[in-house]
Design a protein around this motif. Structure first.
Motif, PDB file in Angstrom:
ATOM      1  N   GLU A  50       1.043   4.249   7.632  1.00 52.50           N
ATOM      2  CA  GLU A  50       0.394   3.825   6.393  1.00 52.50           C
ATOM      3  C   GLU A  50      -1.106   3.646   6.570  1.00 52.50           C
ATOM      4  N   SER A  51      -1.554   3.266   7.762  1.00 51.64           N
ATOM      5  CA  SER A  51      -2.992   3.126   7.991  1.00 51.64           C
ATOM      6  C   SER A  51      -3.735   4.449   7.801  1.00 51.64           C
ATOM      7  N   LEU A  52      -3.041   5.550   8.019  1.00 53.38           N
ATOM      8  CA  LEU A  52      -3.663   6.871   7.862  1.00 53.38           C
ATOM      9  C   LEU A  52      -3.345   7.462   6.495  1.00 53.38           C
ATOM     10  N   SER A  53      -3.141   6.608   5.500  1.00 53.23           N
ATOM     11  CA  SER A  53      -2.939   7.082   4.132  1.00 53.23           C
ATOM     12  C   SER A  53      -4.214   7.764   3.625  1.00 53.23           C
ATOM     13  N   ILE A  54      -4.015   8.740   2.762  1.00 48.93           N
ATOM     14  CA  ILE A  54      -5.139   9.516   2.230  1.00 48.93           C
ATOM     15  C   ILE A  54      -5.588   8.896   0.904  1.00 48.93           C
ATOM     16  N   GLY A  96       0.137   7.781  -4.958  1.00 52.88           N
ATOM     17  CA  GLY A  96       1.509   7.313  -4.926  1.00 52.88           C
ATOM     18  C   GLY A  96       2.153   7.107  -6.279  1.00 52.88           C
ATOM     19  N   PRO A  97       3.431   6.719  -6.288  1.00 53.60           N
ATOM     20  CA  PRO A  97       4.190   6.553  -7.532  1.00 53.60           C
ATOM     21  C   PRO A  97       3.742   5.346  -8.351  1.00 53.60           C
ATOM     22  N   TYR A  98       2.963   4.450  -7.735  1.00 54.17           N
ATOM     23  CA  TYR A  98       2.410   3.305  -8.456  1.00 54.17           C
ATOM     24  C   TYR A  98       0.895   3.268  -8.293  1.00 54.17           C
ATOM     25  N   LEU A 109       1.546  -3.783  -9.703  1.00 56.40           N
ATOM     26  CA  LEU A 109       1.407  -2.325  -9.721  1.00 56.40           C
ATOM     27  C   LEU A 109       2.021  -1.788 -10.998  1.00 56.40           C
ATOM     28  N   VAL A 110       1.507  -0.664 -11.477  1.00 58.30           N
ATOM     29  CA  VAL A 110       2.043  -0.033 -12.680  1.00 58.30           C
ATOM     30  C   VAL A 110       2.362   1.422 -12.358  1.00 58.30           C
ATOM     31  N   ARG A 111       3.376   1.941 -12.988  1.00 56.50           N
ATOM     32  CA  ARG A 111       3.871   3.285 -12.685  1.00 56.50           C
ATOM     33  C   ARG A 111       2.781   4.336 -12.896  1.00 56.50           C
ATOM     34  N   ASN A 112       2.712   5.283 -11.986  1.00 58.54           N
ATOM     35  CA  ASN A 112       1.841   6.449 -12.096  1.00 58.54           C
ATOM     36  C   ASN A 112       2.640   7.568 -12.765  1.00 58.54           C
ATOM     37  N   ASP A 113       2.388   7.785 -14.046  1.00 58.94           N
ATOM     38  CA  ASP A 113       3.156   8.790 -14.786  1.00 58.94           C
ATOM     39  C   ASP A 113       2.787  10.214 -14.392  1.00 58.94           C
ATOM     40  N   ASN A 144       0.804  -1.222   0.000  1.00 58.43           N
ATOM     41  CA  ASN A 144       0.000   0.000   0.000  1.00 58.43           C
ATOM     42  C   ASN A 144       0.835   1.270   0.000  1.00 58.43           C
ATOM     43  N   ARG A 145       2.029   1.230   0.619  1.00 54.04           N
ATOM     44  CA  ARG A 145       2.810   2.463   0.665  1.00 54.04           C
ATOM     45  C   ARG A 145       3.337   2.864  -0.712  1.00 54.04           C
ATOM     46  N   GLN A 146       3.319   1.951  -1.680  1.00 55.91           N
ATOM     47  CA  GLN A 146       3.725   2.310  -3.042  1.00 55.91           C
ATOM     48  C   GLN A 146       2.582   3.004  -3.789  1.00 55.91           C
ATOM     49  N   VAL A 147       1.349   2.848  -3.273  1.00 53.37           N
ATOM     50  CA  VAL A 147       0.137   3.308  -3.965  1.00 53.37           C
ATOM     51  C   VAL A 147      -0.464   4.535  -3.300  1.00 53.37           C
ATOM     52  N   PHE A 148      -0.384   4.588  -1.988  1.00 54.75           N
ATOM     53  CA  PHE A 148      -1.029   5.650  -1.217  1.00 54.75           C
ATOM     54  C   PHE A 148       0.037   6.464  -0.475  1.00 54.75           C
TER      55      PHE A 148
END
Length: 580
Positions: free
Chosen positions: A219-223, A258-260, A274-278, A93-97
């Motif tokens: 990470e639990s408090l990710s937005i 996040g970056p992914y 996961l795929v890159r967030n351009d 999740n930390r890669q996404v949020f």
């Protein structure tokens, strides 16, 4: 970490009052140096590894065409960060949020908020958000989006209030807007509200807590996107043992910044893709596609790396580290910020007897565990926080290995024929517990030598946490990797209030922790944390066993991320290289 210059990071860290002393520590290289044994707190290295070999030649073509596959010890549990409390879920999740604040090593640094301030009482926290940030679904980040997340969490009802689902929110804020008696939460929430003004969000709490600002990095408090919140607004969890909602198990509902971005979760293959967030607001991820693949057996993880099926894996066995280094693999070792313990659940007789708990503590040869199971650099723990944190005390009650004394205390307590069930986890390795069965075997043999009959109860990891939290296990092994550099993240996590997993009711301990946690004066707070630490070790709810530096392995043709003592690696930093 991701986008902030070092000067900005350190300035914010100073403002946050980071407590860790950072020294010099270099990740392992081809010379095979895995560190020396640490016998005392003074010898123990708590600092953060840094890559020192310079920037290698990056293989941009491979970054675009080849997925980076990382082997993990376990599956994630939920794609909704607020409903998670385990490291394997956080790794994905930390890669996404993203969170309002981030962690660089153990320093608190900018995240979605590029700056923040607090009022003198520490009851209002105002965050100034980055401009131009969008969620993966196109929704803009602003103060209203932040407040919508906090308001959602505060107003959870029913099973959503169970520690099985929202453990971290309860730990930080104490409760909810309306506590559900069936969930067993009796404390009043300190969350008062969140107000938004453009790119500013102000979070108000009813009293100071030393958990902030560090808790804003959790990470639990990710937005998540406000559109995601709308999409799950009608989802309910009737009871604490309800299955997680379907949206937490499938890709498509939740969006972060996040970056992914989430692309697929193949449960049968135990892979999350996961795929890159351009459109990421910071430096884009180097590798286009990132796959987390569960391989629960540590030997199988190593073999998958050697076969080229994966490009890295976590929690390399201490016995494997040197062989991997000799074969040309990279094995950086994280700084240390964890603790392993043996818990005594006082709901089971005769563990409510302090003399019995003392006897068990004297019976265990913790140095043997450090010497024979842990990686180099591990040390025996004397208390429930690492020596790097304020409040570490040289005056806690200690229990040196002494089988004869253990036998004497058991005899005095009338417990010479003591028989106890001892739980330990299977099919898992943890940063603080690299070989659960080996550690169990050592402790069980020590207890048997003192006259205690041990009844082994191995439990699969997916059932282990619920079982131990419910108080079913008289003895069990567990531990903690710190989330941020404050003693409350250790002591408060376990001992701030009565719980079934420990089974004791000590107003002295609870009051000591509350006094330290709510003291805004930093100097006074150190002394209060020492007093709380000493009160815990007088109560002796369990035996602190050890702290150790977990390692992580990568192929030779990988430029790895900075490794984190919090196990918070940022895989956007990973690249393939032209090396062999």
């Amino acid at each position: 970490m991701r986008t902030s210059p070092t000067t900005v990071r350190r300035a914010l860290a100073a403002a946050a009052g980071a407590a860790l002393a950072v020294g010099l520590f270099t990740a392992c290289g081809s010379d095979g140096d895995t560190g020396g044994d640490a016998d005392t707190a003074e010898d123990f290295d708590f600092s953060c590894p840094e890559r020192t070999d310079g920037e290698p030649q990056i293989d941009e073509a491979a970054n675009e065409s080849q997925p980076f596959v990382f082997g993990t010890p376990g599956d994630p549990t939920s794609l909704d960060p607020i409903l998670a409390s385990d490291g394997e879920t956080f790794r994905v999740n930390r890669q996404v949020f993203d969170t309002l604040l981030d962690a660089d090593c153990t320093d608190t640094v900018p995240g979605l908020a590029e700056s923040f301030e607090q009022n003198p009482e520490g009851t209002e926290w105002t965050f100034h958000l980055r401009e131009g940030v969008t969620f993966h679904d196109g929704a803009p980040l602003d103060g209203a989006a932040v407040c919508k997340n906090f308001d959602r969490w505060a107003n959870f009802k029913g099973g959503f209030q169970s520690p099985n689902f929202t453990y971290y929110y309860s730990a930080v804020f104490g409760g909810f807007a309306e506590n559900d008696p069936a969930m067993g939460i009796e404390t009043e929430s300190i969350f008062k509200g969140c107000t938004a003004d453009g790119l500013t969000a102000t979070i108000s709490i009813s009293q100071y807590t030393s958990s902030f600002p560090g808790a804003f990095t959790l990470e639990s408090l990710s937005i998540i996107s406000p559109l995601s919140i709308d999409a799950v607004a009608d989802v309910t969890l009737p009871a604490a043992d309800s299955p997680l909602p379907e949206y937490t198990q499938t890709v498509g509902t939740l969006a972060g910044t996040g970056p992914y971005k989430l692309q697929d979760w193949n449960h049968s293959e135990q892979e999350v893709t996961l795929v890159r967030n351009d459109d990421y607001f910071g430096e884009p991820a180097h590798v286009k596609t990132l796959i987390f693949k569960t391989i629960s057996d540590e030997t199988a993880r190593r073999q998958a790396l050697e076969a080229g099926d994966i490009h890295g894996y976590d929690l390399a066995a201490p016995a494997d580290a040197q062989a991997l280094l000799d074969a040309g693999y990279q094995v950086p070792i994280r700084g240390v910020f964890n603790l392993l313990y043996l818990a005594y659940t006082q709901g089971h007789a005769p563990l409510e007897d302090h003399a019995v708990r003392e006897a068990l503590s004297y019976a265990v040869d913790r140095q043997r565990i450090v010497d024979s199971v842990l990686p180099a650099g591990g040390m025996v723990a004397t208390q429930f926080i690492p020596p790097s944190l304020e409040g570490y005390s040289d005056d806690v009650a200690t229990y040196e290995y002494d089988t004869d004394k253990a036998k004497e205390l058991l005899a005095e307590a009338g417990a010479e024929d003591l028989s106890l069930t001892f739980c330990y986890p299977t099919d898992v390795t943890r940063p603080y517990m690299p070989a659960p069965k080996d550690i169990f075997d050592i402790i069980a043999s020590d207890l048997e030598a003192a006259g205690v009959t041990v009844e082994a109860r191995p439990i699969t990891w997916v059932e282990y946490i619920p079982t131990t939290r419910s108080g079913e296990c008289p003895l069990y092994l567990l531990g903690w990797t710190g989330d941020f550099a404050d003693p409350y993240n250790f002591l408060g996590t376990w001992f701030a209030a009565p719980s079934t997993e420990w089974g004791f009711d000590s107003p002295e301990v609870f009051d000591a922790i509350a006094a330290a946690n709510t003291e805004p004066d930093a100097a006074a707070r150190v002394d209060l944390w020492k007093a709380a630490n000493e009160a815990v070790m007088e109560e002796l709810p369990g035996l602190p066993i050890s702290s150790s530096p977990p390692s992580i392995a990568f192929a030779a043709n990988v430029y790895p991320p900075d490794v984190s003592p919090l196990t918070r690696e940022d895989f956007a930093q990973v690249s393939f290289t032209t090396g062999s």
